[in-house]
Design a protein around this motif. Structure first.
Motif, short mmCIF file in Angstrom:
data_model
loop_
_atom_site.label_atom_id
_atom_site.label_comp_id
_atom_site.label_asym_id
_atom_site.label_seq_id
_atom_site.Cartn_x
_atom_site.Cartn_y
_atom_site.Cartn_z
N THR A 1 43.37 41.57 35.26
CA THR A 1 44.29 40.69 35.98
C THR A 1 43.56 39.53 36.64
OG1 THR A 1 45.64 42.66 36.44
CG2 THR A 1 46.15 40.67 37.70
N TYR A 2 42.33 39.79 37.09
CA TYR A 2 41.54 38.77 37.79
C TYR A 2 40.16 38.65 37.13
CZ TYR A 2 45.25 39.67 41.11
OH TYR A 2 46.49 39.84 41.67
N PRO A 3 40.09 37.98 35.97
CA PRO A 3 38.82 37.89 35.24
C PRO A 3 37.69 37.27 36.06
CG PRO A 3 40.66 37.09 33.90
CD PRO A 3 41.18 37.29 35.28
N ARG A 4 38.03 36.43 37.03
CA ARG A 4 37.02 35.79 37.88
C ARG A 4 36.14 36.83 38.58
NH1 ARG A 4 33.58 33.92 40.47
NH2 ARG A 4 33.49 32.02 41.75
N LEU A 5 36.68 38.00 38.84
CA LEU A 5 35.95 39.03 39.59
C LEU A 5 34.89 39.72 38.74
CD1 LEU A 5 38.85 40.65 41.66
CD2 LEU A 5 37.41 38.68 42.22
N ARG A 6 34.89 39.47 37.43
CA ARG A 6 33.85 40.07 36.59
C ARG A 6 32.47 39.49 36.91
NH1 ARG A 6 35.74 42.92 32.21
NH2 ARG A 6 37.99 42.72 31.76
N PHE B 1 40.09 47.46 44.67
CA PHE B 1 40.19 46.01 44.68
C PHE B 1 39.24 45.41 45.71
CE2 PHE B 1 42.08 42.21 46.64
CZ PHE B 1 41.99 41.34 45.56
N GLY B 2 39.13 46.03 46.88
CA GLY B 2 38.23 45.53 47.91
C GLY B 2 36.79 45.50 47.45
N ARG B 3 36.41 46.51 46.66
CA ARG B 3 35.04 46.57 46.16
C ARG B 3 34.73 45.38 45.25
NH1 ARG B 3 31.88 45.90 42.48
NH2 ARG B 3 30.54 47.39 41.41
N TRP B 4 35.70 44.97 44.44
CA TRP B 4 35.49 43.85 43.52
C TRP B 4 35.72 42.49 44.18
CZ3 TRP B 4 33.14 44.60 39.08
CH2 TRP B 4 33.20 45.85 38.47
N ARG B 5 36.67 42.43 45.10
CA ARG B 5 37.03 41.15 45.69
C ARG B 5 36.04 40.69 46.76
NH1 ARG B 5 37.24 36.93 47.02
NH2 ARG B 5 38.94 35.55 47.68
N GLU C 1 39.79 48.62 35.33
CA GLU C 1 40.21 47.89 34.13
C GLU C 1 41.38 46.96 34.44
OE1 GLU C 1 41.96 48.82 29.62
OE2 GLU C 1 41.32 50.47 30.92
N TYR C 2 42.35 47.46 35.21
CA TYR C 2 43.50 46.64 35.57
C TYR C 2 43.08 45.45 36.45
CZ TYR C 2 47.79 45.09 37.78
OH TYR C 2 48.82 44.30 38.24
N LEU D 1 40.70 57.75 36.90
CA LEU D 1 41.61 56.91 37.68
C LEU D 1 40.92 55.64 38.16
CD1 LEU D 1 43.91 59.11 39.95
CD2 LEU D 1 44.53 57.69 38.00
N ILE D 2 39.65 55.79 38.57
CA ILE D 2 38.90 54.62 39.00
C ILE D 2 38.66 53.69 37.83
CG2 ILE D 2 36.61 53.87 39.78
CD1 ILE D 2 36.64 56.09 41.80
#
Length: 630
Positions: free
Chosen positions: A426-431, A557-561, A421-422, A415-416
């Motif tokens: 959706t937000y490639p900048r966060l890579r 999302f918080g972890r990536w953002r 992946e989503y 699930l994670i």
């Protein structure tokens, strides 16, 4: 045994409005609040009014929508940061005005909360933070008299104790030989008068948070020399912005509430604002991402230039190490009467980028070999983010959505993986995540076996809509408010209170009507064409798998953002707050485009380019009651 309908733990911004809102919808309910302090306010209680405490927000953006903080009554002035005592007076007045104050039991510390087989919650509490586990008569132990605990049984429970109640103190070798005041910044009010008497004294401040800035200013502005230590092995200084930023000199607390500007911040629940196609342009096209990057570069560059970090070798030490894009509540505001950096430039505040190696009598020994004289050591070292309450039965932390430790690696959870992946698609900048300090090392707690040590907890809060544990979603008996950080404290608090009240009363739609589809168009299900659903929802069960995935998606999302903030631990949001409120209002079937709803000339202009504030949400509870026929 005493039995009530609802217990709210905490009487700060979140707890007070939770009690009021629940009673607005359930006027005959028996509701009480338990508060460990002797007064209302939480962070703004009278016990925490250290010298110079003021709001980041300016007057008019830090109040409940249904209770204006008028100048005549409270003394707050337009264009000024609100003094702490004024905020406390306002919250006490709010509690008295709406008959909340008499329902609060002050000086009560919750020891345990137990889930009973009949679905109720049994709370053991007392008047001493060092509580006995005994119920009834106290211990006869001569070395320490144990005070008896009291019990209360409640059908519903809301934990509103927030994220800044229990201080975190790191282990510092030699603390037992320091022989001088050593305390957390939470206790600055109690200790300041004792440690600021002698002007020739030398105060050492340890940490880089906003409270470290506050403590440094409080002492330096009173003529006391400050040695300020920022960990070389930490994340570096926080972002501190003047209240007016950008070349247009706009209020920062207003900018984060402008709908148009919220589009420049990646947000996984952003489509709830009804502008998903515009968001996709900004975050899924090359030119859109270029525009977004320029926005953040302008904001960050303006703050750096206005603060003049690079104009002096000492102020340069306070220049943030990571870009402003990657932080949320870590972007704080310079709310002091004078320029704090003048004390850095003139040497009253000396900044040291180093770790504390050890302490000796009235001395702080740094990792770079320096030794600092210290008559006082103030630790601005953060908080234990999860409640200090013990939940029973044992090992229920995960089911309750609380931070916990697990032997499983998060990245192996399917699930994670699906959520990550989503998010990244959706937000490639966060890579392109920021590079952490190569010297980073998590501090160690003074109590190595402490279950609440934030650095030992590898799993974050997992709460649906940041309020309800998925495992209990169909029970409608427990929720949390205020387990997030945002400059929009009052707006989020009242939206959460109304959402939880509706949820407890089974007046929310089913999961199928509430969840974002996570499909390319990003349009929330159940709200076609951006139209709120005012029909009374069917009283159906929530879809647990769907709720669980949505919860995980928002948490990840918080972890990536916000990797340079607290995003990996709990919701830490800035430009994401208005879309978050949009999401809750759409769940409730209420209009979220509040400025457009008011009609009149220039409706769309105001909706997109004027900042959202408390006055935009006046009458929410009444709208809900009318829509539900209550």
């Amino acid at each position: 045994m005493e039995e009530v309908d609802l217990v709210v733990i905490g009487a700060g911004w979140n707890g007070l409005v939770m009690v009021k809102t629940y009673l607005d919808v359930n006027p005959k309910a028996n509701v009480i609040a338990l508060e460990s302090a002797s007064s209302v306010g939480g962070v703004w209680s009278k016990e925490r009014m250290y010298p110079g405490l003021r709001t980041n927000n300016l007057y008019d953006s830090f109040e409940y929508s249904d209770y204006p903080m008028d100048e005549e009554t409270f003394g707050a002035k337009t264009g000024e940061h609100i003094p702490g005592p004024v905020v406390h007076k306002y919250l006490r007045s709010y509690a008295e005005k709406f008959d909340i104050h008499r329902r609060i039991r002050f000086g009560t510390w919750v020891k345990t909360v137990e889930r009973r087989s009949d679905g109720a919650w049994l709370i053991n509490y007392g008047s001493d933070p060092h509580l006995s586990s005994a119920i009834g008569a106290g211990s006869t132990n001569n070395s320490a008299v144990s005070r008896p605990l009291k019990q209360i049984l409640t059908k519903k429970l809301v934990i509103s104790s927030g994220l800044t109640s229990e201080p975190f103190l790191p282990h510092i070798p030699g603390s037992d030989t320091f022989n001088a005041p050593l305390f957390h910044a939470k206790y600055l009010l109690d200790k300041f008068s004792q440690t600021a008497v002698l002007k020739e004294s030398n105060v050492v401040i340890y940490g880089s948070a906003k409270s470290a800035y506050d403590a440094a200013y409080a002492y330096a502005s009173n003529g006391i020399s400050v040695e300020w230590i920022i960990r070389e092995s930490g994340h570096g200084p926080i972002w501190m912005a003047p209240i007016y930023v950008t070349p247009l000199k706009k209020r920062l607390d207003h900018l984060i509430g402008v709908r148009f500007l919220t589009w420049f911040s990646p947000c996984v629940w952003g489509a709830y604002d009804g502008f998903g196609s515009i968001r996709r342009f900004f975050h899924n096209t090359t030119i859109g991402r270029w525009i977004v990057d320029r926005f953040w570069d302008i904001l960050a560059g303006d703050v750096i230039a206005l603060n003049g970090y690079d104009k002096h070798p000492e102020t340069k030490k306070l220049k943030p190490w990571t870009h402003a894009f990657w932080i949320a509540s870590g972007l704080s505001i310079l709310n002091y009467p004078e320029d704090i950096y003048q004390y850095v430039r003139n040497g009253k505040i000396k900044v040291h980028i180093a770790d504390i190696d050890h302490l000796s009598e009235k001395k702080v020994h740094l990792s770079n070999g320096q030794t600092l004289k210290a008559d006082t050591l103030v630790c601005s070292t953060g908080w234990k983010h999860r409640p200090s309450i013990k939940f029973l039965p044992e090992d229920t932390d995960r089911a309750l959505g609380l931070p916990h430790t697990t032997a499983e690696k998060a990245e192996t959870d399917p699930l994670i993986q699906k959520a990550d992946e989503y998010i990244l698609k959706t937000y490639p900048r966060l890579r392109n995540q920021p590079v952490a300090s190569r010297n980073y090392k998590a501090p160690v707690s003074t109590a190595p076996s402490d279950d609440n040590d934030p650095y030992n907890l590898d799993q974050p809060y997992r709460l649906y809509r940041f309020m309800v544990p998925p495992a209990y979603i169909n029970d409608r008996s427990i929720g949390y408010t205020g387990m997030m950080l945002s400059l929009h404290t009052s707006l989020c608090a009242q939206a959460q209170a109304l959402w939880l009240t509706a949820y407890f009363n089974n007046l929310l739609p089913s999961a199928d009507a509430m969840n974002p589809s996570s499909l390319p168009n990003g349009t929330p299900n159940g709200t076609p064409n951006g139209t709120p659903n005012h029909k009374t929802p069917a009283k159906t069960s929530f879809n647990i798998p769907q709720i669980t995935y949505t919860t995980l998606l928002h948490s990840r999302f918080g972890r990536w953002r916000y990797p340079s903030g607290h995003g990996a631990q709990f919701p830490d949001i800035a430009f994401d707050a208005i879309p978050y409120i949009d999401m809750l209002l759409r769940d409730l079937g209420l209009e979220w485009k509040r400025k457009l709803m008011r009609g009149g000339w220039g409706g769309w202009w105001r909706e997109l380019f004027w900042p959202y504030g408390p006055r935009d949400y006046v009458g929410l509870v009444d709208e809900f009651r009318v829509a539900r026929g209550l």
